[in-house]
Design a protein around this motif. Structure first.
Motif, PDB file in Angstrom:
ATOM      1  N   THR A  62       0.829  -1.215   0.000  1.00 18.75           N
ATOM      2  CA  THR A  62       0.000   0.000   0.000  1.00 18.75           C
ATOM      3  C   THR A  62       0.860   1.261   0.000  1.00 18.75           C
ATOM      4  OG1 THR A  62      -0.210   0.163   2.412  1.00 18.75           O
ATOM      5  CG2 THR A  62      -1.883  -1.146   1.252  1.00 18.75           C
ATOM      6  N   LYS A  63       2.115   1.144   0.345  1.00 25.04           N
ATOM      7  CA  LYS A  63       3.021   2.302   0.398  1.00 25.04           C
ATOM      8  C   LYS A  63       3.794   2.495  -0.906  1.00 25.04           C
ATOM      9  CE  LYS A  63       1.791   2.668   4.631  1.00 25.04           C
ATOM     10  NZ  LYS A  63       0.567   3.404   4.857  1.00 25.04           N
ATOM     11  N   LYS A  64       3.497   1.681  -1.899  1.00 21.79           N
ATOM     12  CA  LYS A  64       4.215   1.739  -3.170  1.00 21.79           C
ATOM     13  C   LYS A  64       4.177   3.155  -3.745  1.00 21.79           C
ATOM     14  CE  LYS A  64       4.892  -0.961  -7.285  1.00 21.79           C
ATOM     15  NZ  LYS A  64       4.659  -2.261  -7.843  1.00 21.79           N
ATOM     16  N   GLY A  65       5.322   3.640  -4.172  1.00 23.24           N
ATOM     17  CA  GLY A  65       5.424   4.966  -4.759  1.00 23.24           C
ATOM     18  C   GLY A  65       5.793   6.047  -3.752  1.00 23.24           C
ATOM     19  N   MET A  66       5.672   5.747  -2.461  1.00 21.22           N
ATOM     20  CA  MET A  66       6.043   6.721  -1.425  1.00 21.22           C
ATOM     21  C   MET A  66       7.567   6.776  -1.348  1.00 21.22           C
ATOM     22  SD  MET A  66       5.146   6.644   2.675  1.00 21.22           S
ATOM     23  CE  MET A  66       3.390   6.858   2.465  1.00 21.22           C
ATOM     24  N   SER A  67       8.111   7.980  -1.267  1.00 19.29           N
ATOM     25  CA  SER A  67       9.566   8.104  -1.176  1.00 19.29           C
ATOM     26  C   SER A  67      10.051   7.566   0.169  1.00 19.29           C
ATOM     27  CB  SER A  67       9.992   9.571  -1.332  1.00 19.29           C
ATOM     28  OG  SER A  67       9.658  10.298  -0.168  1.00 19.29           O
ATOM     29  N   GLU A  69      12.078   8.986   2.134  1.00 20.22           N
ATOM     30  CA  GLU A  69      12.063  10.086   3.108  1.00 20.22           C
ATOM     31  C   GLU A  69      10.673  10.296   3.701  1.00 20.22           C
ATOM     32  OE1 GLU A  69      13.352  10.340  -0.015  1.00 20.22           O
ATOM     33  OE2 GLU A  69      15.478  10.276   0.526  1.00 20.22           O
ATOM     34  N   ASP A  70       9.648  10.263   2.839  1.00 20.00           N
ATOM     35  CA  ASP A  70       8.270  10.410   3.324  1.00 20.00           C
ATOM     36  C   ASP A  70       7.900   9.262   4.255  1.00 20.00           C
ATOM     37  OD1 ASP A  70       7.877  12.786   1.978  1.00 20.00           O
ATOM     38  OD2 ASP A  70       6.707  11.888   0.346  1.00 20.00           O
ATOM     39  N   ALA A  71       8.297   8.053   3.877  1.00 22.03           N
ATOM     40  CA  ALA A  71       8.000   6.883   4.704  1.00 22.03           C
ATOM     41  C   ALA A  71       8.697   6.994   6.058  1.00 22.03           C
ATOM     42  CB  ALA A  71       8.419   5.604   3.987  1.00 22.03           C
ATOM     43  N   GLN A  72       9.935   7.440   6.063  1.00 21.59           N
ATOM     44  CA  GLN A  72      10.663   7.605   7.321  1.00 21.59           C
ATOM     45  C   GLN A  72       9.990   8.654   8.196  1.00 21.59           C
ATOM     46  OE1 GLN A  72      14.783   8.352   6.353  1.00 21.59           O
ATOM     47  NE2 GLN A  72      15.190   6.191   5.942  1.00 21.59           N
ATOM     48  N   GLN A  73       9.560   9.764   7.599  1.00 24.10           N
ATOM     49  CA  GLN A  73       8.897  10.821   8.364  1.00 24.10           C
ATOM     50  C   GLN A  73       7.584  10.321   8.953  1.00 24.10           C
ATOM     51  OE1 GLN A  73      10.258  13.890   9.121  1.00 24.10           O
ATOM     52  NE2 GLN A  73       8.538  13.908  10.527  1.00 24.10           N
ATOM     53  N   LYS A  74       6.808   9.586   8.163  1.00 24.79           N
ATOM     54  CA  LYS A  74       5.530   9.051   8.650  1.00 24.79           C
ATOM     55  C   LYS A  74       5.761   8.001   9.746  1.00 24.79           C
ATOM     56  CE  LYS A  74       2.757  10.041   4.561  1.00 24.79           C
ATOM     57  NZ  LYS A  74       2.084  11.167   5.134  1.00 24.79           N
ATOM     58  N   TYR A  75       6.837   7.227   9.612  1.00 21.36           N
ATOM     59  CA  TYR A  75       7.185   6.245  10.638  1.00 21.36           C
ATOM     60  C   TYR A  75       7.498   6.954  11.955  1.00 21.36           C
ATOM     61  CZ  TYR A  75       9.465   2.331  12.985  1.00 21.36           C
ATOM     62  OH  TYR A  75       9.806   1.356  13.892  1.00 21.36           O
ATOM     63  N   ILE A  76       8.286   8.017  11.866  1.00 19.40           N
ATOM     64  CA  ILE A  76       8.648   8.786  13.063  1.00 19.40           C
ATOM     65  C   ILE A  76       7.390   9.326  13.737  1.00 19.40           C
ATOM     66  CG2 ILE A  76       9.787  10.907  13.845  1.00 19.40           C
ATOM     67  CD1 ILE A  76      11.867  10.346  11.515  1.00 19.40           C
ATOM     68  N   GLU A  77       6.483   9.888  12.941  1.00 23.85           N
ATOM     69  CA  GLU A  77       5.234  10.428  13.486  1.00 23.85           C
ATOM     70  C   GLU A  77       4.392   9.338  14.135  1.00 23.85           C
ATOM     71  OE1 GLU A  77       3.442  12.397  10.132  1.00 23.85           O
ATOM     72  OE2 GLU A  77       5.099  13.829   9.983  1.00 23.85           O
ATOM     73  N   LYS A  78       4.293   8.185  13.481  1.00 22.92           N
ATOM     74  CA  LYS A  78       3.522   7.055  14.026  1.00 22.92           C
ATOM     75  C   LYS A  78       4.151   6.579  15.334  1.00 22.92           C
ATOM     76  CE  LYS A  78       0.398   3.790  13.713  1.00 22.92           C
ATOM     77  NZ  LYS A  78      -1.033   4.099  13.807  1.00 22.92           N
ATOM     78  N   ALA A  79       5.466   6.452  15.360  1.00 20.15           N
ATOM     79  CA  ALA A  79       6.167   5.994  16.558  1.00 20.15           C
ATOM     80  C   ALA A  79       5.957   6.973  17.708  1.00 20.15           C
ATOM     81  CB  ALA A  79       7.657   5.826  16.261  1.00 20.15           C
ATOM     82  N   LYS A  80       6.058   8.269  17.431  1.00 19.71           N
ATOM     83  CA  LYS A  80       5.856   9.275  18.473  1.00 19.71           C
ATOM     84  C   LYS A  80       4.439   9.197  19.038  1.00 19.71           C
ATOM     85  CE  LYS A  80       9.337  12.682  17.136  1.00 19.71           C
ATOM     86  NZ  LYS A  80       9.583  14.023  16.598  1.00 19.71           N
ATOM     87  N   GLY A  81       3.465   8.980  18.173  1.00 20.56           N
ATOM     88  CA  GLY A  81       2.081   8.842  18.617  1.00 20.56           C
ATOM     89  C   GLY A  81       1.892   7.637  19.521  1.00 20.56           C
ATOM     90  N   LEU A  82       2.498   6.517  19.152  1.00 17.67           N
ATOM     91  CA  LEU A  82       2.395   5.303  19.974  1.00 17.67           C
ATOM     92  C   LEU A  82       3.118   5.484  21.303  1.00 17.67           C
ATOM     93  CD1 LEU A  82       2.855   2.550  17.255  1.00 17.67           C
ATOM     94  CD2 LEU A  82       0.783   3.042  18.545  1.00 17.67           C
ATOM     95  N   ILE A  83       4.264   6.113  21.273  1.00 21.22           N
ATOM     96  CA  ILE A  83       5.013   6.356  22.514  1.00 21.22           C
ATOM     97  C   ILE A  83       4.211   7.256  23.441  1.00 21.22           C
ATOM     98  CG2 ILE A  83       7.064   7.490  23.452  1.00 21.22           C
ATOM     99  CD1 ILE A  83       8.535   6.438  20.861  1.00 21.22           C
ATOM    100  N   ALA A  84       3.557   8.262  22.881  1.00 25.23           N
ATOM    101  CA  ALA A  84       2.739   9.166  23.683  1.00 25.23           C
ATOM    102  C   ALA A  84       1.544   8.458  24.308  1.00 25.23           C
ATOM    103  CB  ALA A  84       2.270  10.345  22.832  1.00 25.23           C
ATOM    104  N   SER A  85       0.944   7.529  23.572  1.00 27.85           N
ATOM    105  CA  SER A  85      -0.252   6.852  24.095  1.00 27.85           C
ATOM    106  C   SER A  85       0.066   5.622  24.944  1.00 27.85           C
ATOM    107  CB  SER A  85      -1.190   6.469  22.939  1.00 27.85           C
ATOM    108  OG  SER A  85      -0.588   5.515  22.108  1.00 27.85           O
ATOM    109  N   ILE A  86       1.142   4.911  24.625  1.00 27.28           N
ATOM    110  CA  ILE A  86       1.472   3.671  25.338  1.00 27.28           C
ATOM    111  C   ILE A  86       2.573   3.899  26.370  1.00 27.28           C
ATOM    112  CG2 ILE A  86       2.382   1.325  25.093  1.00 27.28           C
ATOM    113  CD1 ILE A  86       1.086   1.244  22.320  1.00 27.28           C
ATOM    114  N   GLY A  87       3.579   4.678  26.011  1.00 27.37           N
ATOM    115  CA  GLY A  87       4.715   4.909  26.891  1.00 27.37           C
ATOM    116  C   GLY A  87       5.830   3.909  26.650  1.00 27.37           C
ATOM    117  N   LEU A  88       6.998   4.248  27.156  1.00 31.49           N
ATOM    118  CA  LEU A  88       8.167   3.376  27.046  1.00 31.49           C
ATOM    119  C   LEU A  88       8.418   2.648  28.353  1.00 31.49           C
ATOM    120  CD1 LEU A  88      10.631   5.753  25.141  1.00 31.49           C
ATOM    121  CD2 LEU A  88       9.280   3.885  24.186  1.00 31.49           C
ATOM    122  N   GLN A  89       9.093   1.536  28.266  1.00 30.59           N
ATOM    123  CA  GLN A  89       9.439   0.739  29.451  1.00 30.59           C
ATOM    124  C   GLN A  89      10.401   1.491  30.343  1.00 30.59           C
ATOM    125  OE1 GLN A  89      11.014  -2.999  28.090  1.00 30.59           O
ATOM    126  NE2 GLN A  89       9.048  -3.685  27.346  1.00 30.59           N
TER     127      GLN A  89
END
Length: 89
Positions: A62-67, A69-89
């Protein structure tokens, strides 16, 4: 901090989440990670009995064609959101 350094840090932090995210979040992280590191999916779709492999393959495709850099930025945003909602050990 460079995009690559932020991406690498986010990938390490995701491994330290307090609890495992849901399947949809895991598939999104997987797809963005693969797109951000490998690029477009050019592999064959797994066989019909490999449900997990097919789900991962479909998510990545589903991510085909995404650069990368864009994928890395979206990954960072997704990770930050999960860390904010779940927290780190």
């Amino acid at each position: 901090m460079t995009l690559q350094a932020e991406f690498d840090e986010a990938a390490e932090n995701v491994k330290k989440l307090k609890t495992m995210p849901g399947n949809e979040d895991l598939l999104e992280l997987y797809a963005l990670f693969k797109q951000g590191t490998v690029g477009d999916n050019t592999t064959d779709r797994p066989g019909m009995l490999d449900f997990k492999g097919k789900a991962k393959w479909d998510a990545w495709t589903t991510k085909k064609g995404m650069s990368k850099e864009d994928a890395q930025q979206k990954y960072i945003e997704k990770a930050k959101g999960l860390i904010a909602s779940i927290g780190l050990q």
